[in-house]
Design an enzyme around this catalytic site. Structure first.
Site, PDB file in Angstrom:
ATOM      1  N   ARG A  45       0.764  -1.114   0.013  1.00  0.00           N
ATOM      2  CA  ARG A  45       0.120  -0.035   0.000  1.00  0.00           C
ATOM      3  C   ARG A  45       1.038   1.235  -0.025  1.00  0.00           C
ATOM      4  NH1 ARG A  45      -5.213  -1.941   2.326  1.00  0.00           N
ATOM      5  NH2 ARG A  45      -5.729   0.159   2.959  1.00  0.00           N
ATOM      6  N   TYR A  58     -13.466  10.180  12.319  1.00  0.00           N
ATOM      7  CA  TYR A  58     -12.771   9.036  12.965  1.00  0.00           C
ATOM      8  C   TYR A  58     -11.278   9.125  12.375  1.00  0.00           C
ATOM      9  CZ  TYR A  58     -14.695   7.266   8.579  1.00  0.00           C
ATOM     10  OH  TYR A  58     -15.072   7.235   7.245  1.00  0.00           O
ATOM     11  N   CYS A  59     -11.038   9.906  11.294  1.00  0.00           N
ATOM     12  CA  CYS A  59      -9.745   9.839  10.833  1.00  0.00           C
ATOM     13  C   CYS A  59      -8.890  11.235  10.905  1.00  0.00           C
ATOM     14  CB  CYS A  59     -10.039   9.340   9.295  1.00  0.00           C
ATOM     15  SG  CYS A  59      -8.408   9.469   8.233  1.00  0.00           S
ATOM     16  N   THR A 128      -7.593   3.240  -2.999  1.00  0.00           N
ATOM     17  CA  THR A 128      -8.833   3.433  -1.920  1.00  0.00           C
ATOM     18  C   THR A 128      -8.943   4.975  -2.073  1.00  0.00           C
ATOM     19  OG1 THR A 128      -8.217   1.504  -0.620  1.00  0.00           O
ATOM     20  CG2 THR A 128      -9.652   3.122   0.456  1.00  0.00           C
ATOM     21  N   SER A 152     -14.863   4.665  -0.062  1.00  0.00           N
ATOM     22  CA  SER A 152     -15.311   4.781   1.248  1.00  0.00           C
ATOM     23  C   SER A 152     -16.492   5.857   1.221  1.00  0.00           C
ATOM     24  CB  SER A 152     -14.346   5.476   1.998  1.00  0.00           C
ATOM     25  OG  SER A 152     -12.987   4.851   1.898  1.00  0.00           O
ATOM     26  N   ASP A 496       6.921   7.764  50.245  1.00  0.00           N
ATOM     27  CA  ASP A 496       6.309   7.170  51.589  1.00  0.00           C
ATOM     28  C   ASP A 496       7.072   7.402  52.675  1.00  0.00           C
ATOM     29  OD1 ASP A 496       4.092   5.574  52.885  1.00  0.00           O
ATOM     30  OD2 ASP A 496       5.745   4.263  53.143  1.00  0.00           O
TER      31      ASP A 496
END
Ligand code: SAM
Ligand code: SF4
Length: 527
Positions: A45, A58-59, A128, A152, A496
């Site tokens: 890709r 969302y991206c 895409t 998409s 502590d």
């Protein structure tokens, strides 16, 4: 694959009849693209750009992202050079993606450049795209060699489209879809639909209906968490719920056999032309058959989407590296690909599980972590001082002058010694404390605490205790967690011990792994 393609991949090999009588996916992948789990990477890709003409919530953030300067991005020639090397090594499928690939100026030329790689074995050129600006250019891209298109589209409602992408444009995307469907030379059209609960899950059956008279594959994608994308598990609809919904409406849904290495599980309604499927990256994962590699638009090779490690092929090319040097670097990156992406398992989707290390061999591993607790000057002096009944030196404190809180601190014992013991004991307990940590047989733990004074720019002083721990084991996983736990517990113990005099001022910070050695991911030193 043609004989000339085979020759160009393996110039040194004599051809034999048998080599050509065997067929099947991934057959000719060179060792460069095979990882240590024997996965053959024949799918690349390539991201053409970071830019996008939409802002899917969302991206991408609405205000966009910080873009790399153009000179940092791969040029068209660099993309094609890398593509050729990958194809000659066995890649048969290249997908152009982004950002939004169609906003890259040279995309048409890149597609034809890729088309020229067919004689070397490239079989498909895919893209895409969000489809917004594609309808006018799609025929040209197909002429140039584009064979597969994933569009998409998350909603069929124009208002929801604008709400989800922050731009109008549903009509334009549907126009692209129609042109794609009228293009017989496109071998496959897929529609990617990211499902977000309460937003578009009510449209699932409408999307399935598109497959009735269109030869299209609709894939429902589980909403995945990326940094800052407002993911939460309640917005995710597991694929199993969607299948149940679809099956309730269409009783006879048929499971289709999976394409090799496909990330989708596909189904079909009898009589419908198209099909639908689920990409369940969150509730399922496909790591064992992963055949993908990625090149980012600035030329990094990424062997897994969820692995932050990147290696710059751009820098190599720009330093004048030869093809074989570039291939060696690609081979090294592929060689250390993790068995599966770990991050997903850390996310609470009800499936937490430890990593199976039974097939790993035990090696010597060591890790050093460090950290610091800032304390008050008074606390610092208490740790450092020796006590006398009559104080006469700078570091001595006259015990009769101590207040109750200070006496309380001193009664507890020597802060640094107690904290050192706590660090060692804490390290041994790491797997009891951190849910997915493996218990390891540690061979050595060294913890060291020192008081430090740091001069600030304006002449003031900051007082602190620094803690460093080095842990060693003969094991199948690293000991970073054990070193970090040692430092954390050591510093908490200082807190502590000193809280009676410095509870409000103290701050623990700067806890990091400073060094690590052994294991497949190699040695590391923090500079
Ligand atoms: N811009 C192009 C597009 O939208 O098709 C290509 C790049 S986009 C990052 C690739 C795919 O990733 C798209 O199908 C998109 O819906 C999907 N995607 C992006 N963010 C996602 C997320 N958080 N969860 C699931 N899928 C996501
Ligand atoms: Fe991301 Fe693609 Fe949406 Fe752009 S169109 S914001 S790249 S998913």
């Amino acid at each position: 694959m043609t004989i000339s393609a085979y020759r160009s991949r393996f110039p040194g090999l004599a051809l034999c009849a048998r080599a050509f009588s065997v067929s099947g996916p991934n057959l000719y992948v060179s060792a460069t693209l095979v990882d240590s789990y024997n996965r053959r990477h024949d799918y690349l890709r390539i991201s053409l750009t970071e830019r996008c003409n939409l802002r899917c919530f969302y991206c991408m953030p609405e205000e966009g992202i910080q873009l790399s300067p153009t000179e940092k991005l791969l040029t068209d020639e660099e993309i094609l050079r890398l593509a050729k090397l990958f194809v000659q090594s066995g890649v048969t499928k290249i997908r152009l993606t982004g950002g939004e690939p169609t906003v890259r100026k040279g995309i048409a030329g890149i597609i034809s450049g890729l088309n020229d790689l067919r004689p070397y074995g490239l079989q498909s050129i895919a893209m895409t795209s969000n489809g917004l600006a594609l309808h006018r250019r799609l025929p040209e891209f197909i002429d140039n060699g584009l064979t597969h298109l994933n569009l998409s589209l998350d909603t069929l409602d124009p208002f929801k489209f604008e709400f989800m992408t922050k731009r109008p444009g549903l009509d334009a995307v549907l126009r692209t879809l129609n042109i794609a469907l009228e293009s017989p030379r496109l071998q496959k059209i897929k529609l990617n639909v990211v499902i977000v609960k309460g937003l578009n899950d009510s449209e699932v059956l409408d999307f399935v209906e598109i497959t009735k008279d269109k030869p299209i594959s609709v894939r429902f994608i589980e909403f995945m968490p990326f940094t800052g994308n407002k993911w939460d598990k309640f917005k995710m609809v597991p694929s199993s719920d969607l299948l149940k919904l679809i099956s309730e409406k269409h009783a006879g849904v048929v499971r289709l056999s999976d394409e090799a290495n496909d990330t989708a599980r596909s189904w079909k309604i009898p009589g419908y032309q198209g099909e639908f499927g689920f990409i369940s990256s969150m509730s399922d994962h496909f790591c064992s058959t992963c055949n993908r590699l990625r090149i980012t638009s600035d030329g990094q090779i990424k062997v897994c989407l969820f692995d932050a490690k990147e290696v710059s092929l751009r820098d190599l090319m720009r330093k004048g590296a030869s093809d074989s040097e570039i291939l060696r670097t690609i081979g090294q990156a592929v060689g250390v690909k993790e068995e599966k992406h770990l991050h997903m398992e850390d996310i609470d989707v009800g499936r937490a599980s430890m990593v199976d290390v039974s097939n790993k061999s035990a090696t010597r591993r060591s890790a050093t972590a460090r950290g610091r607790i800032f304390i008050s000057e008074r606390a610092y002096n208490l740790i450092n001082a020796s006590y006398s009944s009559e104080s006469d030196s700078k570091t001595d404190i006259n015990s009769s002058l101590l207040n109750e809180a200070e006496k309380k601190v001193l009664r507890k014992g020597d802060t640094l010694t107690v904290a050192q013991l706590a660090a060692i004991m804490g390290s041994k307990k790491t797997s009891d404390l951190i849910p997915l940590c493996h218990p390891l047989l540690l061979t050595d733990i060294k913890a060291n605490l020192t008081c430090e004074v740091i001069e600030e720019p304006r002449g003031t002083w900051k007082y602190s205790v620094a803690c460093q721990a080095t842990v060693t084991c003969e094991g199948k996983t690293g000991v970073e967690m054990e070193a970090l736990t040692a430092v954390t517990v050591g510093l908490l113990t200082v807190w502590d011990m000193l809280k009676a005099v410095a509870g409000k001022e103290m701050m623990i910070s700067e806890i990091v792994v400073s060094e690590k050695s052994g294991g497949r991911s190699g040695d590391f030193t923090r500079t």
